[in-house]
Design a protein around this motif. Structure first.
Motif, mmCIF file in Angstrom:
data_model
loop_
_atom_site.group_PDB
_atom_site.id
_atom_site.type_symbol
_atom_site.label_atom_id
_atom_site.label_comp_id
_atom_site.label_asym_id
_atom_site.label_seq_id
_atom_site.Cartn_x
_atom_site.Cartn_y
_atom_site.Cartn_z
ATOM 1 N N SER A 1 0.831 -1.212 0.000
ATOM 2 C CA SER A 1 0.000 0.000 0.000
ATOM 3 C C SER A 1 0.866 1.263 0.000
ATOM 4 N N GLY A 2 0.303 2.324 -0.593
ATOM 5 C CA GLY A 2 1.013 3.593 -0.670
ATOM 6 C C GLY A 2 1.358 4.131 0.703
ATOM 7 N N SER A 3 0.417 3.981 1.657
ATOM 8 C CA SER A 3 0.657 4.555 2.982
ATOM 9 C C SER A 3 1.807 3.838 3.691
ATOM 10 N N TRP A 4 1.893 2.515 3.501
ATOM 11 C CA TRP A 4 3.005 1.755 4.100
ATOM 12 C C TRP A 4 4.319 2.197 3.454
ATOM 13 N N GLN A 5 4.289 2.326 2.132
ATOM 14 C CA GLN A 5 5.505 2.732 1.412
ATOM 15 C C GLN A 5 5.964 4.133 1.842
ATOM 16 N N GLN A 6 4.972 4.993 2.128
ATOM 17 C CA GLN A 6 5.308 6.339 2.598
ATOM 18 C C GLN A 6 6.048 6.284 3.927
ATOM 19 N N VAL A 7 5.541 5.432 4.818
ATOM 20 C CA VAL A 7 6.209 5.304 6.128
ATOM 21 C C VAL A 7 7.615 4.729 5.929
ATOM 22 N N ALA A 8 7.718 3.745 5.023
ATOM 23 C CA ALA A 8 9.038 3.150 4.756
ATOM 24 C C ALA A 8 10.001 4.222 4.232
ATOM 25 N N ALA A 9 9.490 5.114 3.400
ATOM 26 C CA ALA A 9 10.349 6.179 2.857
ATOM 27 C C ALA A 9 10.815 7.111 3.985
ATOM 28 N N GLN A 10 9.922 7.381 4.922
ATOM 29 C CA GLN A 10 10.294 8.224 6.058
ATOM 30 C C GLN A 10 11.371 7.550 6.904
ATOM 31 N N ALA A 11 11.195 6.241 7.073
ATOM 32 C CA ALA A 11 12.189 5.504 7.879
ATOM 33 C C ALA A 11 13.552 5.546 7.192
ATOM 34 N N ALA A 12 13.556 5.390 5.873
ATOM 35 C CA ALA A 12 14.827 5.439 5.128
ATOM 36 C C ALA A 12 15.449 6.831 5.249
ATOM 37 N N ARG A 13 14.602 7.851 5.176
ATOM 38 C CA ARG A 13 15.109 9.228 5.302
ATOM 39 C C ARG A 13 15.738 9.450 6.674
ATOM 40 N N MET A 14 15.072 8.893 7.714
ATOM 41 C CA MET A 14 15.533 9.154 9.077
ATOM 42 C C MET A 14 16.701 8.269 9.501
ATOM 43 N N GLN A 15 16.923 7.213 8.732
ATOM 44 C CA GLN A 15 17.919 6.211 9.120
ATOM 45 C C GLN A 15 19.253 6.818 9.571
ATOM 46 N N PRO A 16 19.837 7.764 8.801
ATOM 47 C CA PRO A 16 21.158 8.284 9.216
ATOM 48 C C PRO A 16 21.109 9.297 10.366
ATOM 49 N N THR A 17 19.911 9.697 10.773
ATOM 50 C CA THR A 17 19.830 10.772 11.776
ATOM 51 C C THR A 17 19.821 10.199 13.192
ATOM 52 N N HIS A 18 20.743 10.693 14.003
ATOM 53 C CA HIS A 18 20.832 10.236 15.398
ATOM 54 C C HIS A 18 19.864 11.059 16.261
ATOM 55 N N LEU A 19 19.341 10.431 17.281
ATOM 56 C CA LEU A 19 18.442 11.148 18.197
ATOM 57 C C LEU A 19 19.083 12.413 18.774
ATOM 58 N N ARG A 20 20.384 12.360 18.973
ATOM 59 C CA ARG A 20 21.094 13.567 19.458
ATOM 60 C C ARG A 20 20.860 14.738 18.515
ATOM 61 N N GLU A 21 20.936 14.445 17.219
ATOM 62 C CA GLU A 21 20.754 15.523 16.225
ATOM 63 C C GLU A 21 19.323 16.035 16.263
ATOM 64 N N LEU A 22 18.369 15.109 16.429
ATOM 65 C CA LEU A 22 16.971 15.552 16.469
ATOM 66 C C LEU A 22 16.763 16.525 17.628
ATOM 67 N N PHE A 23 17.384 16.236 18.764
ATOM 68 C CA PHE A 23 17.263 17.154 19.906
ATOM 69 C C PHE A 23 18.018 18.453 19.648
ATOM 70 N N ALA A 24 19.196 18.341 19.048
ATOM 71 C CA ALA A 24 20.008 19.546 18.809
ATOM 72 C C ALA A 24 19.310 20.484 17.828
ATOM 73 N N ASP A 25 18.628 19.910 16.846
ATOM 74 C CA ASP A 25 18.007 20.730 15.785
ATOM 75 C C ASP A 25 16.647 21.288 16.181
ATOM 76 N N ASP A 26 16.081 20.801 17.255
ATOM 77 C CA ASP A 26 14.706 21.194 17.581
ATOM 78 C C ASP A 26 14.590 21.459 19.077
ATOM 79 N N PRO A 27 14.763 22.694 19.483
ATOM 80 C CA PRO A 27 14.736 23.014 20.924
ATOM 81 C C PRO A 27 13.381 22.705 21.572
ATOM 82 N N GLY A 28 12.320 22.655 20.759
ATOM 83 C CA GLY A 28 10.991 22.403 21.325
ATOM 84 C C GLY A 28 10.617 20.934 21.365
ATOM 85 N N ARG A 29 11.573 20.074 20.985
ATOM 86 C CA ARG A 29 11.251 18.652 20.824
ATOM 87 C C ARG A 29 10.663 18.012 22.090
ATOM 88 N N ALA A 30 11.287 18.312 23.227
ATOM 89 C CA ALA A 30 10.849 17.679 24.486
ATOM 90 C C ALA A 30 9.425 18.077 24.849
#
Ligand code: F6P
Length: 537
Positions: free
Chosen positions: A7-36
């Motif tokens: 399904s398209g919706s599953w493939q969309q989620v898979a694409a998001q996972a592939a996009r996020m794969q190289p990003t470390h949680l540390r970076e997500l926190f560093a890039d977004d002060p409002g994350r918490a």
């Protein structure tokens, strides 16, 4: 490929996972002060922080779209409308009706009988608690033994442990295992004249429960005679005929219905031991907490909906990020039985290999779910969670305030819980380790050799769920939250969470092994083991 994974919706989620794969949680926190603040949700007094999940707005949006595409809202409506969502058994799964208030119009069709049983449970429990309903010799009942297994055991056993300091009625005990060691050890501590047995079995055909019940009955009869049975045994079941055959009168039976699944049954008469030990008001509070979570599940928008978010994060972690298992770590000693209850709920519900239409699935369904209380777990398998090659998703559960006076210990408990999720998220890089070791005076070859052992990859996803305190109301909300999370995942995976055919095969084989006439047909290994344990005379 299955419809879902195509399904398209599953493939969309898979694409998001592939996009996020190289990003470390540390970076997500560093890039977004409002994350918490932004990756949190609240309901019924519970606070969910999922900012340490490997997710961002686009990934969350794709997961919410997947839920839409899978018809989550429609399936939820069907569930609450009492449709036969358990298609293989042609049954509804209306456990929410058990905890709803009597005037909740959604459950009008069953509310009358549900509340008639609740009233009977209340009257019986009150009479026992007040000492009006005594044992056969006129003595007060001081001990209640629930004999049951699976859903007829885990729920009440776990609730009584979780709320133990508030027990003000007879002491509750639980016997489940067909290993006679459990019953034997318990009976040695009990007085027949002061003991009430509740034989709890939806089907009243479960081997373990009947074996324990027969032994308990013999123990009682031995001490007090046959006529005492009526004062010391009650039953909880849907099967009045089998209850009668066992020798318990129908007026000593508390009923429930085929639309209550075993693992969703603690809200029914299966909770009788809870009412006896903790009193009707606390049972009402437990139900009210669960009912509040039911309303939240139905009413809250998906992006703020705790069961929806937690269900989607479960799918994200197992199907898209490849997490090896799901760990639940309650930082609350009194939730030491929570994981056992949850294992049955999630794995008996969603441990399925075919979808609702009987087609083999080509994706993971429920992962192995396991865990135990922190801080003890930190001194066992947390090493693997931090540094093992596989990544496991974790739910931390923490009660904010304690109901004991040792304040400094509660602060240590909180600090440990937060420390674990922080460490799993951030990890420790080789540079950080090197700097630490150099500061401690290490250099050269010794430094080089030491570094890899001290590196933590981090980026290991967790959620933290806060309860204001571990009382009946918030416990009820917590349990209903996990029930609905299980349902959300089943909807995404397209499976029926309300049957459990997988349990049957073992039951059938155990019967065959016990029957000398059928043993010959068993495999050679099983026959050899039987003969080794039971050598012919
Ligand atoms: O473990 C299988 C199971 O069928 C569970 O679903 C159920 O909770 C348990 O056995 C006990 O069944 P019963 O309440 O009928 O004795």
């Amino acid at each position: 490929m299955n419809d879902l994974t195509r399904s398209g919706s599953w493939q969309q989620v898979a694409a998001q996972a592939a996009r996020m794969q190289p990003t470390h949680l540390r970076e997500l926190f560093a890039d977004d002060p409002g994350r918490a603040q932004r990756y949190t949700a609240q309901a019924c007094g519970l606070h969910l922080d999922y900012s340490k999940q490997r997710i961002d707005d686009a990934a969350r949006a794709a997961l919410l779209a997947l839920a839409d595409d899978r018809g989550l809202a429609q399936w939820r409506e069907r569930l609450f409308a009492g449709e036969a969502v358990n298609a293989t058994e042609h049954r509804a799964a209306l456990h929410m009706a058990l905890r709803a208030s009597p005037d909740d119009a959604r459950f009008a069709a069953v509310s009358g009988e549900v509340h008639a049983v609740r009233r009977a449970m209340r009257a019986f429990a009150q009479a026992v608690r007040d000492g009006e309903r005594t044992g056969a010799t006129g003595e007060r009942i001081t001990d209640v033994v629930n004999i049951g297994i699976g859903g007829s055991d885990f729920g009440p056993r776990m609730v009584c442990a979780a709320l133990a300091p508030q027990i003000d009625g007879p002491r509750p005990h639980f016997v489940a295992n067909v290993d006679g060691a459990e019953l034997h050890a318990l009976l040695a501590r009990l007085e027949p004249a002061r003991t009430l047995f509740i034989v709890t079995s939806k089907t009243f055909t479960t081997q373990e429960t009947l074996a324990n019940a027969r032994r308990a009955r013999a123990w009682l009869v031995d001490a007090l005679g046959e006529e005492a049975v009526a004062r010391h045994f009650v039953a909880v079941s849907t099967n009045a005929e089998e209850v009668g055959r066992f020798g318990i009168d129908s007026d000593a039976m508390f009923g429930f219905w085929d639309w209550v699944g075993g693992r969703y049954s603690l809200w029914s008469a299966v909770g009788l031991s809870i009412v006896l030990a903790l009193g009707p008001e606390r049972f009402d509070a437990l139900c009210a907490g669960a009912a509040a979570m039911d309303r939240h599940f139905v009413d809250a928008p998906a992006e703020h909906n705790l069961p929806v978010l937690m269900g989607l994060l479960g799918v994200w972690n197992v199907n898209f990020l490849g997490c090896a298992s799901h760990v639940v770590a309650p930082y609350a000693q009194r939730l030491s039985l929570f994981c056992g209850w949850l294992q049955q709920l999630e794995m008996e519900s969603n441990g399925k290999r075919v979808d609702r239409d009987g087609r083999t699935v080509d994706y993971a369904t429920t992962p192995a779910l396991w865990g135990s209380v922190g801080t003890n777990a930190q001194h066992a398998y947390f090493q693997m969670l931090h540094q093992g090659p596989a990544v496991h998703a974790i739910d931390f559960i923490l009660a904010q305030s304690a109901d004991h006076p040792f304040d400094e210990m509660q602060q240590m408990l909180v600090a440990n819980c937060l420390a674990q999720s922080a460490a799993l998220m951030a990890g420790k890089t080789a540079d950080e380790v090197r700097a630490e070791l150099e500061a401690a005076g290490l250099s050269g070859a010794a430094l080089k050799a030491a570094v890899p052992h001290r590196v933590f990859p981090g980026n290991r996803p967790s959620s933290t769920l806060l309860l204001p305190r571990l009382d009946a109301h918030h416990l009820g909300a917590l349990l209903a939250l996990y029930e609905h999370r299980t349902f959300v995942q089943a909807v995404i995976w397209g499976i029926n969470p309300f049957d459990q055919w997988g349990v049957e095969l073992g039951k059938q084989l155990a019967k065959r092994i016990l029957d000398p006439g059928q043993r010959a047909g068993l495999d050679a290994s099983t026959r050899a083991l039987w003969t080794r344990i039971n050598p012919p005379d």
